[in-house]
Motif scaffolding. Structure first.
Motif, PDB file in Angstrom:
ATOM      1  N   ASN A 153     -14.937 -27.909   0.070  1.00 35.69           N
ATOM      2  CA  ASN A 153     -16.401 -27.930  -0.050  1.00 35.69           C
ATOM      3  C   ASN A 153     -17.012 -26.531  -0.070  1.00 35.69           C
ATOM      4  O   ASN A 153     -18.199 -26.340   0.235  1.00 35.69           O
ATOM      5  CB  ASN A 153     -17.025 -28.741   1.094  1.00 35.69           C
ATOM      6  N   ILE A 154     -16.225 -25.536  -0.447  1.00 39.69           N
ATOM      7  CA  ILE A 154     -16.671 -24.151  -0.291  1.00 39.69           C
ATOM      8  C   ILE A 154     -17.713 -23.732  -1.324  1.00 39.69           C
ATOM      9  O   ILE A 154     -18.466 -22.788  -1.127  1.00 39.69           O
ATOM     10  CB  ILE A 154     -15.460 -23.194  -0.318  1.00 39.69           C
ATOM     11  N   TYR A 155     -17.778 -24.449  -2.457  1.00 39.63           N
ATOM     12  CA  TYR A 155     -18.721 -24.066  -3.517  1.00 39.63           C
ATOM     13  C   TYR A 155     -20.061 -24.803  -3.421  1.00 39.63           C
ATOM     14  O   TYR A 155     -20.991 -24.475  -4.148  1.00 39.63           O
ATOM     15  CB  TYR A 155     -18.093 -24.309  -4.892  1.00 39.63           C
ATOM     16  N   ASN A 156     -20.138 -25.768  -2.550  1.00 39.66           N
ATOM     17  CA  ASN A 156     -21.356 -26.568  -2.427  1.00 39.66           C
ATOM     18  C   ASN A 156     -22.522 -25.706  -1.931  1.00 39.66           C
ATOM     19  O   ASN A 156     -22.452 -25.106  -0.857  1.00 39.66           O
ATOM     20  CB  ASN A 156     -21.131 -27.733  -1.468  1.00 39.66           C
ATOM     21  N   GLY A 157     -23.592 -25.620  -2.736  1.00 37.78           N
ATOM     22  CA  GLY A 157     -24.763 -24.848  -2.362  1.00 37.78           C
ATOM     23  C   GLY A 157     -24.629 -23.357  -2.571  1.00 37.78           C
ATOM     24  O   GLY A 157     -25.575 -22.596  -2.283  1.00 37.78           O
ATOM     25  N   LYS A 158     -23.480 -22.896  -3.075  1.00 38.18           N
ATOM     26  CA  LYS A 158     -23.260 -21.469  -3.278  1.00 38.18           C
ATOM     27  C   LYS A 158     -23.733 -21.022  -4.669  1.00 38.18           C
ATOM     28  O   LYS A 158     -23.734 -21.791  -5.630  1.00 38.18           O
ATOM     29  CB  LYS A 158     -21.772 -21.136  -3.119  1.00 38.18           C
ATOM     30  N   LYS A 159     -24.118 -19.748  -4.747  1.00 42.71           N
ATOM     31  CA  LYS A 159     -24.517 -19.152  -6.017  1.00 42.71           C
ATOM     32  C   LYS A 159     -23.278 -18.604  -6.731  1.00 42.71           C
ATOM     33  O   LYS A 159     -22.552 -17.781  -6.162  1.00 42.71           O
ATOM     34  CB  LYS A 159     -25.520 -18.021  -5.782  1.00 42.71           C
TER      35      LYS A 159
ATOM     36  N   ASN B 114     -17.068 -12.893  -3.835  1.00 41.11           N
ATOM     37  CA  ASN B 114     -15.669 -13.087  -4.212  1.00 41.11           C
ATOM     38  C   ASN B 114     -15.591 -13.250  -5.718  1.00 41.11           C
ATOM     39  O   ASN B 114     -16.262 -14.116  -6.286  1.00 41.11           O
ATOM     40  CB  ASN B 114     -15.101 -14.331  -3.525  1.00 41.11           C
ATOM     41  N   ALA B 115     -14.788 -12.405  -6.369  1.00 40.70           N
ATOM     42  CA  ALA B 115     -14.744 -12.379  -7.826  1.00 40.70           C
ATOM     43  C   ALA B 115     -13.343 -12.678  -8.335  1.00 40.70           C
ATOM     44  O   ALA B 115     -12.358 -12.079  -7.877  1.00 40.70           O
ATOM     45  CB  ALA B 115     -15.198 -11.014  -8.351  1.00 40.70           C
ATOM     46  N   VAL B 116     -13.260 -13.611  -9.279  1.00 43.41           N
ATOM     47  CA  VAL B 116     -11.999 -13.918  -9.957  1.00 43.41           C
ATOM     48  C   VAL B 116     -12.135 -13.412 -11.392  1.00 43.41           C
ATOM     49  O   VAL B 116     -12.976 -13.897 -12.156  1.00 43.41           O
ATOM     50  CB  VAL B 116     -11.708 -15.428  -9.930  1.00 43.41           C
ATOM     51  N   ILE B 117     -11.321 -12.435 -11.742  1.00 44.02           N
ATOM     52  CA  ILE B 117     -11.353 -11.815 -13.060  1.00 44.02           C
ATOM     53  C   ILE B 117     -10.263 -12.461 -13.909  1.00 44.02           C
ATOM     54  O   ILE B 117      -9.074 -12.377 -13.575  1.00 44.02           O
ATOM     55  CB  ILE B 117     -11.099 -10.289 -12.972  1.00 44.02           C
ATOM     56  N   ILE B 118     -10.658 -13.117 -14.989  1.00 39.87           N
ATOM     57  CA  ILE B 118      -9.700 -13.849 -15.816  1.00 39.87           C
ATOM     58  C   ILE B 118      -9.226 -12.959 -16.958  1.00 39.87           C
ATOM     59  O   ILE B 118     -10.043 -12.432 -17.717  1.00 39.87           O
ATOM     60  CB  ILE B 118     -10.337 -15.134 -16.390  1.00 39.87           C
TER      61      ILE B 118
ATOM     62  N   LEU C 143     -10.491 -21.773  -9.280  1.00 39.23           N
ATOM     63  CA  LEU C 143     -11.356 -22.229  -8.196  1.00 39.23           C
ATOM     64  C   LEU C 143     -10.648 -22.151  -6.849  1.00 39.23           C
ATOM     65  O   LEU C 143     -11.247 -21.777  -5.831  1.00 39.23           O
ATOM     66  CB  LEU C 143     -11.824 -23.660  -8.466  1.00 39.23           C
ATOM     67  N   LEU C 144      -9.368 -22.485  -6.829  1.00 42.28           N
ATOM     68  CA  LEU C 144      -8.593 -22.373  -5.592  1.00 42.28           C
ATOM     69  C   LEU C 144      -8.439 -20.913  -5.186  1.00 42.28           C
ATOM     70  O   LEU C 144      -8.506 -20.582  -3.994  1.00 42.28           O
ATOM     71  CB  LEU C 144      -7.224 -23.040  -5.770  1.00 42.28           C
ATOM     72  N   LEU C 145      -8.252 -20.038  -6.160  1.00 43.41           N
ATOM     73  CA  LEU C 145      -8.147 -18.611  -5.863  1.00 43.41           C
ATOM     74  C   LEU C 145      -9.457 -18.084  -5.284  1.00 43.41           C
ATOM     75  O   LEU C 145      -9.451 -17.313  -4.315  1.00 43.41           O
ATOM     76  CB  LEU C 145      -7.766 -17.843  -7.131  1.00 43.41           C
ATOM     77  N   GLY C 146     -10.592 -18.507  -5.854  1.00 47.65           N
ATOM     78  CA  GLY C 146     -11.883 -18.114  -5.296  1.00 47.65           C
ATOM     79  C   GLY C 146     -12.048 -18.576  -3.867  1.00 47.65           C
ATOM     80  O   GLY C 146     -12.529 -17.829  -2.996  1.00 47.65           O
ATOM     81  N   GLN C 147     -11.623 -19.809  -3.589  1.00 46.91           N
ATOM     82  CA  GLN C 147     -11.669 -20.331  -2.220  1.00 46.91           C
ATOM     83  C   GLN C 147     -10.813 -19.491  -1.290  1.00 46.91           C
ATOM     84  O   GLN C 147     -11.234 -19.130  -0.179  1.00 46.91           O
ATOM     85  CB  GLN C 147     -11.184 -21.783  -2.197  1.00 46.91           C
TER      86      GLN C 147
ATOM     87  N   SER D  42      -3.087 -29.267  -3.216  1.00 43.77           N
ATOM     88  CA  SER D  42      -3.702 -28.666  -2.028  1.00 43.77           C
ATOM     89  C   SER D  42      -5.232 -28.612  -2.077  1.00 43.77           C
ATOM     90  O   SER D  42      -5.891 -28.664  -1.040  1.00 43.77           O
ATOM     91  CB  SER D  42      -3.171 -27.234  -1.846  1.00 43.77           C
ATOM     92  N   TRP D  43      -5.803 -28.533  -3.277  1.00 48.05           N
ATOM     93  CA  TRP D  43      -7.240 -28.327  -3.390  1.00 48.05           C
ATOM     94  C   TRP D  43      -8.053 -29.620  -3.388  1.00 48.05           C
ATOM     95  O   TRP D  43      -9.284 -29.576  -3.400  1.00 48.05           O
ATOM     96  CB  TRP D  43      -7.547 -27.564  -4.693  1.00 48.05           C
ATOM     97  N   THR D  44      -7.370 -30.764  -3.341  1.00 52.90           N
ATOM     98  CA  THR D  44      -8.073 -32.032  -3.566  1.00 52.90           C
ATOM     99  C   THR D  44      -8.835 -32.537  -2.347  1.00 52.90           C
ATOM    100  O   THR D  44      -9.698 -33.388  -2.462  1.00 52.90           O
ATOM    101  CB  THR D  44      -7.091 -33.127  -4.006  1.00 52.90           C
ATOM    102  N   GLY D  45      -8.516 -32.039  -1.186  1.00 46.76           N
ATOM    103  CA  GLY D  45      -9.219 -32.492   0.019  1.00 46.76           C
ATOM    104  C   GLY D  45      -8.436 -33.530   0.785  1.00 46.76           C
ATOM    105  O   GLY D  45      -7.369 -33.959   0.422  1.00 46.76           O
TER     106      GLY D  45
END
Length: 373
Positions: free
Chosen positions: A11-17, A132-136, A246-250, A370-373
Protein backbone atom coordinates in the motif's frame (compact mmCIF):
# COMPACT_ATOMS: atom_id res chain seq x y z
CA UNK A 1 -9.90 -3.68 -8.97
CA UNK A 2 -11.53 -1.87 -6.08
CA UNK A 3 -9.65 -2.56 -2.86
CA UNK A 4 -6.66 -4.24 -4.49
CA UNK A 5 -4.60 -1.07 -4.31
CA UNK A 6 -4.49 -1.41 -0.55
CA UNK A 7 -2.70 -4.76 -0.68
CA UNK A 8 -0.30 -4.46 -3.59
CA UNK A 9 3.23 -3.16 -2.86
CA UNK A 10 2.45 -2.84 0.84
CA UNK A 11 0.00 0.00 0.00
CA UNK A 12 3.01 2.29 -0.30
CA UNK A 13 1.78 4.24 -3.35
CA UNK A 14 -1.67 5.03 -1.99
CA UNK A 15 -2.06 8.81 -1.69
CA UNK A 16 1.53 9.44 -2.80
CA UNK A 17 2.63 11.90 -5.48
CA UNK A 18 4.27 10.06 -8.37
CA UNK A 19 5.95 11.51 -11.46
CA UNK A 20 6.01 9.35 -14.58
CA UNK A 21 8.16 10.68 -17.42
CA UNK A 22 7.21 9.25 -20.79
CA UNK A 23 3.66 8.76 -19.50
CA UNK A 24 2.08 9.08 -22.95
CA UNK A 25 4.02 6.12 -24.33
CA UNK A 26 3.14 2.43 -24.27
CA UNK A 27 4.83 1.46 -21.00
CA UNK A 28 4.10 4.85 -19.47
CA UNK A 29 0.36 4.51 -20.13
CA UNK A 30 0.24 1.08 -18.49
CA UNK A 31 2.25 2.35 -15.49
CA UNK A 32 0.06 5.45 -15.13
CA UNK A 33 -3.08 3.31 -15.18
CA UNK A 34 -1.68 0.95 -12.56
CA UNK A 35 -0.57 3.81 -10.29
CA UNK A 36 -4.04 5.36 -10.47
CA UNK A 37 -5.49 2.00 -9.40
CA UNK A 38 -3.01 2.00 -6.50
CA UNK A 39 -4.38 5.36 -5.35
CA UNK A 40 -1.46 7.52 -6.48
CA UNK A 41 -1.61 11.18 -7.51
CA UNK A 42 0.16 11.08 -10.86
CA UNK A 43 2.07 13.82 -12.67
CA UNK A 44 2.96 12.88 -16.24
CA UNK A 45 5.78 14.47 -18.24
CA UNK A 46 6.17 13.81 -21.98
CA UNK A 47 7.15 15.88 -24.99
CA UNK A 48 4.21 14.69 -27.13
CA UNK A 49 1.75 11.92 -27.91
CA UNK A 50 4.16 9.54 -29.68
CA UNK A 51 1.81 7.37 -31.77
CA UNK A 52 -1.53 7.29 -33.54
CA UNK A 53 -3.46 5.42 -32.26
CA UNK A 54 -2.29 6.17 -28.74
CA UNK A 55 -3.02 4.07 -25.67
CA UNK A 56 -2.80 7.23 -23.56
CA UNK A 57 -5.58 8.84 -25.59
CA UNK A 58 -7.67 5.68 -25.92
CA UNK A 59 -7.73 5.31 -22.13
CA UNK A 60 -8.55 9.00 -21.56
CA UNK A 61 -5.70 9.37 -19.08
CA UNK A 62 -5.14 13.10 -19.61
CA UNK A 63 -8.23 13.94 -17.55
CA UNK A 64 -7.18 11.68 -14.67
CA UNK A 65 -3.69 13.07 -13.97
CA UNK A 66 -1.54 16.22 -13.84
CA UNK A 67 -0.62 16.11 -17.54
CA UNK A 68 2.43 18.07 -18.75
CA UNK A 69 3.85 18.45 -22.24
CA UNK A 70 7.53 18.99 -21.49
CA UNK A 71 10.69 17.87 -23.29
CA UNK A 72 13.06 16.34 -20.74
CA UNK A 73 15.95 17.99 -22.58
CA UNK A 74 14.59 21.36 -21.42
CA UNK A 75 16.10 21.43 -17.94
CA UNK A 76 14.44 24.67 -16.83
CA UNK A 77 10.93 23.50 -17.75
CA UNK A 78 11.50 20.01 -16.35
CA UNK A 79 12.76 21.39 -13.04
CA UNK A 80 9.80 23.78 -12.86
CA UNK A 81 7.27 20.94 -13.24
CA UNK A 82 8.99 18.56 -10.81
CA UNK A 83 9.71 21.19 -8.16
CA UNK A 84 6.12 22.41 -8.22
CA UNK A 85 4.72 18.88 -7.89
CA UNK A 86 7.06 17.78 -5.05
CA UNK A 87 6.95 14.04 -5.86
CA UNK A 88 7.41 11.18 -3.44
CA UNK A 89 8.39 8.87 -6.32
CA UNK A 90 9.68 9.30 -9.86
CA UNK A 91 9.62 6.68 -12.59
CA UNK A 92 11.75 7.88 -15.49
CA UNK A 93 10.68 6.20 -18.73
CA UNK A 94 10.95 9.12 -21.18
CA UNK A 95 13.30 8.22 -24.03
CA UNK A 96 13.76 7.73 -27.74
CA UNK A 97 12.97 3.99 -27.57
CA UNK A 98 13.35 2.69 -31.14
CA UNK A 99 16.57 1.13 -32.47
CA UNK A 100 15.76 1.88 -36.13
CA UNK A 101 15.15 5.56 -35.38
CA UNK A 102 18.51 5.78 -33.64
CA UNK A 103 20.16 5.09 -37.01
CA UNK A 104 18.19 7.90 -38.64
CA UNK A 105 18.38 10.35 -35.74
CA UNK A 106 21.50 9.55 -33.69
CA UNK A 107 21.87 12.96 -32.04
CA UNK A 108 18.17 13.08 -31.16
CA UNK A 109 18.53 9.65 -29.54
CA UNK A 110 21.64 10.60 -27.59
CA UNK A 111 20.23 13.91 -26.39
CA UNK A 112 16.95 12.31 -25.28
CA UNK A 113 18.41 9.24 -23.61
CA UNK A 114 21.60 10.66 -22.12
CA UNK A 115 21.08 14.41 -21.62
CA UNK A 116 17.42 13.82 -20.73
CA UNK A 117 18.44 11.37 -18.00
CA UNK A 118 21.11 13.77 -16.73
CA UNK A 119 18.50 16.53 -16.57
CA UNK A 120 16.20 14.32 -14.51
CA UNK A 121 19.08 13.62 -12.11
CA UNK A 122 19.75 17.36 -11.90
CA UNK A 123 16.13 17.89 -10.90
CA UNK A 124 16.52 15.31 -8.14
CA UNK A 125 19.49 17.31 -6.80
CA UNK A 126 17.23 20.31 -6.30
CA UNK A 127 14.60 18.49 -4.24
CA UNK A 128 14.73 19.11 -0.50
CA UNK A 129 12.33 16.38 0.58
CA UNK A 130 12.46 12.53 0.45
CA UNK A 131 12.02 11.12 -3.05
CA UNK A 132 12.61 7.66 -4.53
CA UNK A 133 13.48 7.48 -8.22
CA UNK A 134 13.53 4.46 -10.53
CA UNK A 135 15.45 5.23 -13.72
CA UNK A 136 14.46 2.90 -16.56
CA UNK A 137 17.06 2.06 -19.19
CA UNK A 138 17.04 -1.15 -21.28
CA UNK A 139 18.43 -4.65 -21.59
CA UNK A 140 20.29 -3.27 -24.61
CA UNK A 141 22.59 -1.27 -22.32
CA UNK A 142 24.84 -4.34 -22.16
CA UNK A 143 27.68 -5.06 -24.56
CA UNK A 144 25.98 -7.92 -26.40
CA UNK A 145 28.34 -10.74 -27.38
CA UNK A 146 25.39 -13.11 -28.00
CA UNK A 147 26.26 -15.61 -25.31
CA UNK A 148 23.60 -18.09 -24.24
CA UNK A 149 23.45 -17.16 -20.56
CA UNK A 150 21.87 -13.98 -19.28
CA UNK A 151 23.66 -10.71 -18.67
CA UNK A 152 24.21 -9.75 -15.04
CA UNK A 153 24.04 -6.21 -13.64
CA UNK A 154 27.86 -6.18 -13.33
CA UNK A 155 28.52 -6.98 -17.01
CA UNK A 156 29.98 -4.42 -19.42
CA UNK A 157 27.90 -1.57 -20.81
CA UNK A 158 28.08 -1.13 -24.57
CA UNK A 159 26.14 -1.36 -27.79
CA UNK A 160 26.67 -1.78 -31.53
CA UNK A 161 23.99 0.79 -32.34
CA UNK A 162 23.30 4.33 -31.13
CA UNK A 163 20.23 3.33 -29.15
CA UNK A 164 22.12 0.66 -27.19
CA UNK A 165 25.08 2.98 -26.68
CA UNK A 166 22.79 5.72 -25.39
CA UNK A 167 21.27 3.35 -22.83
CA UNK A 168 24.70 2.18 -21.68
CA UNK A 169 25.75 5.83 -21.40
CA UNK A 170 22.64 6.65 -19.36
CA UNK A 171 23.61 3.91 -16.89
CA UNK A 172 27.14 5.32 -16.60
CA UNK A 173 25.80 8.84 -16.06
CA UNK A 174 23.43 7.51 -13.40
CA UNK A 175 26.31 5.85 -11.54
CA UNK A 176 28.45 8.99 -11.73
CA UNK A 177 25.64 11.20 -10.41
CA UNK A 178 24.76 8.77 -7.66
CA UNK A 179 28.35 8.57 -6.43
CA UNK A 180 29.02 12.30 -6.84
CA UNK A 181 25.86 13.87 -5.46
CA UNK A 182 23.56 11.38 -3.72
CA UNK A 183 25.71 9.21 -1.47
CA UNK A 184 26.23 11.80 1.26
CA UNK A 185 24.48 15.13 1.72
CA UNK A 186 21.44 14.17 -0.37
CA UNK A 187 20.54 10.97 1.47
CA UNK A 188 16.86 11.93 1.32
CA UNK A 189 17.07 11.02 -2.38
CA UNK A 190 17.24 7.31 -3.15
CA UNK A 191 17.44 5.96 -6.67
CA UNK A 192 18.12 2.83 -8.69
CA UNK A 193 17.97 1.73 -12.32
CA UNK A 194 15.76 -0.93 -13.88
CA UNK A 195 16.66 -2.81 -17.05
CA UNK A 196 14.18 -4.77 -19.17
CA UNK A 197 13.49 -5.53 -22.80
CA UNK A 198 11.41 -7.42 -25.34
CA UNK A 199 8.29 -6.00 -23.74
CA UNK A 200 4.98 -6.67 -25.46
CA UNK A 201 1.39 -5.89 -24.60
CA UNK A 202 -1.78 -4.21 -25.73
CA UNK A 203 -1.59 -0.56 -26.71
CA UNK A 204 1.83 -0.52 -28.38
CA UNK A 205 1.77 1.17 -31.79
CA UNK A 206 5.42 2.20 -32.05
CA UNK A 207 7.21 1.77 -35.38
CA UNK A 208 9.42 -1.26 -36.02
CA UNK A 209 8.14 -3.29 -33.08
CA UNK A 210 7.04 -6.75 -34.06
CA UNK A 211 3.69 -6.91 -32.24
CA UNK A 212 2.68 -3.39 -33.26
CA UNK A 213 3.66 -4.14 -36.87
CA UNK A 214 1.56 -7.31 -36.80
CA UNK A 215 -1.52 -5.57 -35.43
CA UNK A 216 -1.32 -2.72 -37.91
CA UNK A 217 -1.05 -5.19 -40.79
CA UNK A 218 -3.58 -7.76 -39.62
CA UNK A 219 -6.23 -5.16 -38.75
CA UNK A 220 -6.05 -4.16 -42.44
CA UNK A 221 -6.17 -7.80 -43.60
CA UNK A 222 -2.55 -7.67 -44.74
CA UNK A 223 0.44 -9.84 -43.93
CA UNK A 224 3.32 -8.47 -41.90
CA UNK A 225 6.91 -8.34 -43.15
CA UNK A 226 9.49 -9.82 -40.79
CA UNK A 227 13.25 -9.64 -41.09
CA UNK A 228 14.67 -12.23 -38.70
CA UNK A 229 12.15 -15.04 -38.07
CA UNK A 230 14.73 -17.19 -36.26
CA UNK A 231 15.81 -14.45 -33.84
CA UNK A 232 15.13 -15.56 -30.28
CA UNK A 233 13.77 -13.20 -27.65
CA UNK A 234 12.66 -13.61 -24.02
CA UNK A 235 9.26 -12.01 -24.59
CA UNK A 236 7.54 -10.56 -21.54
CA UNK A 237 4.22 -8.83 -21.02
CA UNK A 238 4.51 -5.15 -20.10
CA UNK A 239 3.06 -5.79 -16.63
CA UNK A 240 6.07 -7.97 -15.74
CA UNK A 241 8.78 -5.27 -15.71
CA UNK A 242 6.28 -2.72 -14.36
CA UNK A 243 5.69 -4.93 -11.33
CA UNK A 244 9.47 -4.99 -10.92
CA UNK A 245 9.79 -1.21 -11.18
CA UNK A 246 7.00 -0.68 -8.65
CA UNK A 247 8.53 -3.22 -6.28
CA UNK A 248 11.92 -1.54 -6.66
CA UNK A 249 10.36 1.83 -5.81
CA UNK A 250 8.80 0.27 -2.71
CA UNK A 251 12.10 -1.27 -1.67
CA UNK A 252 13.97 2.01 -2.17
CA UNK A 253 11.59 3.68 0.25
CA UNK A 254 11.82 0.89 2.79
CA UNK A 255 15.48 -0.15 2.58
CA UNK A 256 18.45 2.14 1.91
CA UNK A 257 20.62 -0.80 0.78
CA UNK A 258 18.95 -0.64 -2.63
CA UNK A 259 20.06 2.97 -3.15
CA UNK A 260 22.33 3.25 -6.20
CA UNK A 261 21.68 -0.33 -7.32
CA UNK A 262 20.82 -1.71 -10.77
CA UNK A 263 18.26 -4.44 -11.40
CA UNK A 264 17.35 -6.66 -14.35
CA UNK A 265 13.70 -7.60 -14.85
CA UNK A 266 13.05 -10.40 -17.31
CA UNK A 267 10.81 -13.41 -17.93
CA UNK A 268 11.17 -17.05 -17.08
CA UNK A 269 13.36 -19.08 -19.41
CA UNK A 270 10.41 -20.87 -21.05
CA UNK A 271 9.21 -17.55 -22.51
CA UNK A 272 12.22 -17.59 -24.86
CA UNK A 273 10.71 -18.02 -28.34
CA UNK A 274 11.57 -17.09 -31.90
CA UNK A 275 9.91 -14.26 -33.81
CA UNK A 276 8.23 -16.87 -36.04
CA UNK A 277 6.77 -18.69 -33.02
CA UNK A 278 5.48 -15.43 -31.57
CA UNK A 279 3.74 -14.48 -34.82
CA UNK A 280 2.23 -17.96 -35.22
CA UNK A 281 0.74 -17.78 -31.75
CA UNK A 282 -0.52 -14.20 -31.99
CA UNK A 283 -2.11 -14.84 -35.39
CA UNK A 284 -4.50 -17.40 -33.87
CA UNK A 285 -6.88 -14.58 -32.92
CA UNK A 286 -7.06 -13.37 -36.53
CA UNK A 287 -8.73 -14.76 -39.63
CA UNK A 288 -5.89 -16.65 -41.30
CA UNK A 289 -6.28 -20.10 -42.87
CA UNK A 290 -2.88 -21.05 -41.48
CA UNK A 291 -0.21 -19.15 -39.50
CA UNK A 292 2.13 -18.92 -42.49
CA UNK A 293 -0.42 -16.65 -44.21
CA UNK A 294 0.10 -13.99 -41.54
CA UNK A 295 3.61 -12.93 -42.61
CA UNK A 296 6.29 -12.89 -45.26
CA UNK A 297 10.03 -12.92 -44.66
CA UNK A 298 12.01 -10.10 -46.21
CA UNK A 299 15.77 -9.89 -46.64
CA UNK A 300 15.67 -6.16 -46.01
CA UNK A 301 17.96 -5.68 -43.00
CA UNK A 302 18.52 -1.93 -42.71
CA UNK A 303 20.35 -2.22 -39.38
CA UNK A 304 22.04 -4.80 -37.16
CA UNK A 305 19.74 -6.92 -35.01
CA UNK A 306 20.92 -9.17 -32.21
CA UNK A 307 20.15 -12.84 -32.60
CA UNK A 308 19.99 -13.48 -28.84
CA UNK A 309 19.74 -11.23 -25.80
CA UNK A 310 18.50 -12.22 -22.37
CA UNK A 311 19.00 -11.15 -18.79
CA UNK A 312 20.02 -12.86 -15.59
CA UNK A 313 17.49 -11.75 -12.98
CA UNK A 314 18.93 -13.54 -9.95
CA UNK A 315 19.68 -10.26 -8.18
CA UNK A 316 16.02 -9.18 -8.36
CA UNK A 317 14.96 -12.59 -7.07
CA UNK A 318 17.46 -12.56 -4.20
CA UNK A 319 17.16 -8.91 -3.07
CA UNK A 320 13.60 -8.01 -4.04
CA UNK A 321 11.96 -11.45 -4.09
CA UNK A 322 10.78 -10.57 -7.62
CA UNK A 323 10.25 -12.97 -10.49
CA UNK A 324 8.09 -12.98 -13.57
CA UNK A 325 4.48 -14.07 -13.16
CA UNK A 326 3.08 -15.10 -16.55
CA UNK A 327 3.93 -18.14 -18.61
CA UNK A 328 4.19 -17.80 -22.39
CA UNK A 329 0.58 -18.83 -23.09
CA UNK A 330 -0.75 -16.33 -20.54
CA UNK A 331 1.38 -13.59 -22.07
CA UNK A 332 0.07 -14.31 -25.58
CA UNK A 333 -3.52 -14.35 -24.29
CA UNK A 334 -3.17 -10.96 -22.59
CA UNK A 335 -1.66 -9.35 -25.70
CA UNK A 336 -4.06 -10.88 -28.20
CA UNK A 337 -7.21 -10.16 -26.23
CA UNK A 338 -6.32 -6.49 -25.75
CA UNK A 339 -5.71 -5.81 -29.45
CA UNK A 340 -8.64 -7.94 -30.60
CA UNK A 341 -10.97 -5.98 -28.33
CA UNK A 342 -9.56 -2.68 -29.57
CA UNK A 343 -9.99 -3.48 -33.25
CA UNK A 344 -13.46 -4.93 -32.66
CA UNK A 345 -14.39 -1.61 -31.07
CA UNK A 346 -16.83 -3.16 -28.61
CA UNK A 347 -14.95 -2.69 -25.33
CA UNK A 348 -14.10 0.20 -23.03
CA UNK A 349 -10.31 -0.03 -23.30
CA UNK A 350 -9.66 1.61 -19.92
CA UNK A 351 -11.95 -0.94 -18.29
CA UNK A 352 -10.27 -3.81 -20.16
CA UNK A 353 -6.81 -2.54 -19.19
CA UNK A 354 -7.83 -2.39 -15.53
CA UNK A 355 -9.25 -5.91 -15.80
CA UNK A 356 -5.94 -7.19 -17.20
CA UNK A 357 -4.05 -5.57 -14.31
CA UNK A 358 -6.52 -7.23 -11.93
CA UNK A 359 -6.11 -10.60 -13.65
CA UNK A 360 -2.33 -10.24 -13.53
CA UNK A 361 -2.55 -9.58 -9.79
CA UNK A 362 -4.82 -12.60 -9.40
CA UNK A 363 -2.34 -14.89 -11.18
CA UNK A 364 0.57 -13.40 -9.21
CA UNK A 365 -1.30 -13.91 -5.93
CA UNK A 366 -1.87 -17.56 -6.84
CA UNK A 367 1.88 -17.89 -7.35
CA UNK A 368 2.59 -16.06 -4.07
CA UNK A 369 4.59 -13.21 -5.62
CA UNK A 370 6.10 -10.94 -2.99
CA UNK A 371 4.39 -7.71 -4.06
CA UNK A 372 0.82 -9.01 -4.09
CA UNK A 373 0.04 -8.50 -0.42
Amino acid sequence: MEGLGTVMFDNIYNGKKVVVTGHTGFKGSWLTTWLLELGSIVCGISKDIPTKPSMFEELGLEKKINHNICDIRNLEHLKEVITAFQPDYIFHLAAQPIVSISYKQPLETISSNVIGTANLLECLRSLNHPCNAVIITSDKCYENVEWVWGYKETDHMGGRDIYSGSKGAAEIIFHAYQQSFFSGENEHIRMATGRAGNVIGGGDWAVDRIVADCMRAWSSSEHVEIRCPAATRPWQHVLEPLSGYLLLGQNLAQNIKNDGEQYNFGPRSEVNHTVRELIHDLSGYWDFNKPEDAYIVTDNLPFHEAGLLKLNCDKALFNLKWEATLNYQECIKFVSEWYFAFYQGKDDMLDLTKKQICKYHEIATGKKMSWTG
